[in-house]
Structures are given as structure tokens and as C-alpha cells.
Design a protein around this motif. Sequence first.
Motif, mmCIF file in Angstrom:
data_model
loop_
_atom_site.group_PDB
_atom_site.id
_atom_site.type_symbol
_atom_site.label_atom_id
_atom_site.label_comp_id
_atom_site.label_asym_id
_atom_site.label_seq_id
_atom_site.Cartn_x
_atom_site.Cartn_y
_atom_site.Cartn_z
ATOM 1 N N GLU A 87 9.703 4.631 13.276
ATOM 2 C CA GLU A 87 8.582 4.298 12.385
ATOM 3 C C GLU A 87 8.955 4.498 10.922
ATOM 4 O O GLU A 87 8.497 3.747 10.053
ATOM 5 N N GLN B 125 10.750 1.392 10.206
ATOM 6 C CA GLN B 125 9.838 0.255 10.332
ATOM 7 C C GLN B 125 8.983 0.068 9.082
ATOM 8 O O GLN B 125 8.782 -1.051 8.602
ATOM 9 N N PHE B 126 8.474 1.177 8.542
ATOM 10 C CA PHE B 126 7.583 1.119 7.387
ATOM 11 C C PHE B 126 8.271 1.548 6.080
ATOM 12 O O PHE B 126 7.609 1.666 5.050
ATOM 13 N N VAL C 297 2.139 8.987 9.803
ATOM 14 C CA VAL C 297 1.463 7.761 10.216
ATOM 15 C C VAL C 297 0.124 8.104 10.832
ATOM 16 O O VAL C 297 -0.109 9.248 11.254
ATOM 17 N N PRO D 269 1.135 3.455 8.342
ATOM 18 C CA PRO D 269 1.599 4.556 7.488
ATOM 19 C C PRO D 269 0.414 5.231 6.810
ATOM 20 O O PRO D 269 -0.587 4.582 6.493
ATOM 21 N N MET E 195 3.327 -7.238 13.528
ATOM 22 C CA MET E 195 3.441 -6.426 12.334
ATOM 23 C C MET E 195 2.684 -7.133 11.211
ATOM 24 O O MET E 195 2.974 -8.287 10.878
ATOM 25 N N ARG F 102 4.506 -5.752 1.973
ATOM 26 C CA ARG F 102 4.618 -4.413 2.546
ATOM 27 C C ARG F 102 4.153 -4.443 3.998
ATOM 28 O O ARG F 102 3.065 -4.942 4.300
ATOM 29 N N ARG F 103 4.951 -3.899 4.883
ATOM 30 C CA ARG F 103 4.546 -3.785 6.289
ATOM 31 C C ARG F 103 3.614 -2.583 6.408
ATOM 32 O O ARG F 103 4.011 -1.452 6.098
ATOM 33 N N PHE F 104 2.380 -2.823 6.851
ATOM 34 C CA PHE F 104 1.401 -1.744 6.810
ATOM 35 C C PHE F 104 0.663 -1.492 8.133
ATOM 36 O O PHE F 104 -0.132 -0.562 8.209
ATOM 37 N N HIS G 61 1.423 -1.872 12.530
ATOM 38 C CA HIS G 61 2.045 -2.400 13.739
ATOM 39 C C HIS G 61 1.041 -2.261 14.879
ATOM 40 O O HIS G 61 0.597 -1.154 15.192
#
Length: 241
Positions: free
Chosen positions: A116, A119-120, A128, A150, A212, A219-221, A223
Motif C-alpha cells: 500500500e 500503491q499510494f 490508510v 490513504p 484504482m 493522485r491515486r486515492f 483502491h
Amino acid sequence: MQPLGLQSSLPQQLADALRVRIRAKEWGPGQQLPTEAELVVRYGISRATVRQAIKDLEGQGLVVVQRGRGTFMAEGTRIHAGMQELASISATIAQMGLEPSMRYRHRIVRAATAAELRQFDLPVGGKVVDIQRKILADGQTVAFSYDILPRWVFPARFRTSELRGSVFGFLADHDGPRPARALAEVHAVRSDTIGWDEETDGHQLYILLDQMQVDDQNRRFMHSRSFFLEGRFNFTVVRTR
């Protein structure tokens, strides 16, 4: 005539207006919607606008278009979602005229795993929010959702007990990131460990939407692994030439 507003494109406004009428159960399963000509007169729009709006509703599985006959409400009570749609599960259920609700297995803040963190793009020691919930439509379970976000996504004084509905809705209400696109995979899954209630003891086939969420700043926020009970929640793809 019932003119549409100016907030968005005319096809989108008409589709939204018809969804409101669908939620109000103005038409039952299999019943015919007003004709193109009737919608043109009622809303003061063109036939092209009507056709685009109907295509939107068809893509969600709300209506079925029968050439030469007209547009009809979809049969049955299953939930339908357009595969191309980026909307919360709760919003999709509401658009079908059903009452969305959810029950939580847990809502916790915890240390991120190594995967994670990558991932973020979080620093070592990052946290998270881990959410496990089942989602219902008119009291019937239609999906189990496992979501990881996150900690920075939420307000500084956020408490997990504040989450009572749509995560997207909560973030929108608190100036959090909003989904601009999603990277998604769809799988068929057979399992007897995903659900956690008696209602799903014998229901072991799911459609997994693994995605995702990415905001407008890339921004990946979020999943999400959402397991939809097969036969209760259908995805629709409209293919045209």
C-alpha cells in the motif's frame, strides 16, 4: 412545455430528469416511456437530444430500446450499471429507483502495508483507512466492498464513525479528492469467504470490480475491490457501430 435548465449539456439534463421520474416509479418494469415526439414537446428539445439521453439510460441498463416500438423500462429488480460509468454504487442504486444502504464490517485507520505504501506513494509509516462494508438495495445485499484509502484523503480530525454512506459523497462534502478516472479490471470470482452474513451463505459467485480511483491531479486515492452478487447487480456495455 417543461424546459430544461442550463447547468449541463441538454442530453445530460434530460437523462437526469428521466432518472428522477424513474426513481419516483412513474413507470414500472416493462412499461413504455413517452415517445421521442412527446419528449421533444414536453422539454422543448431536439430529437437528437432525446436519442442521446435515451442512449445514456440504455447504457445504464435502465431502459430497453425496441426499434420501431419505442423505449421500455428494463424488466426485473436487478441493479444495472454501465461499465463506462464512474459513479458510486449508492448513486447507481438510487438511479434505479431503489433505496441504497450499507452495513459495515469495520472502518479502521491502520498502518499501511509495504504494498500500500508503494500503491499510494506514501512515506514509511504512512497510514490508510480500511473499510469493509456490504451494500444493500431496498434491504437486499447486492455487493461486498473492500476499500483502502490513504489517510491524507480525509480531514485532519476525521473519525471513521463519520462514514455512514457513500465514500465519494463524504469526500465531496469535505473538499476531498474526486474521481476523474479509474483503472479497473473485471473478474468472475467463486468464493465462500467474501460475504459475512447468512443471506449469502449459498451465494458464492461474484463479479469483482477491482479498481484504482485517480483524481484530477493524477493522485491515486482509493483502491476498491467490490464483489457484486451475480444475478443481483449487472453491468451493461452498449456497443455501437
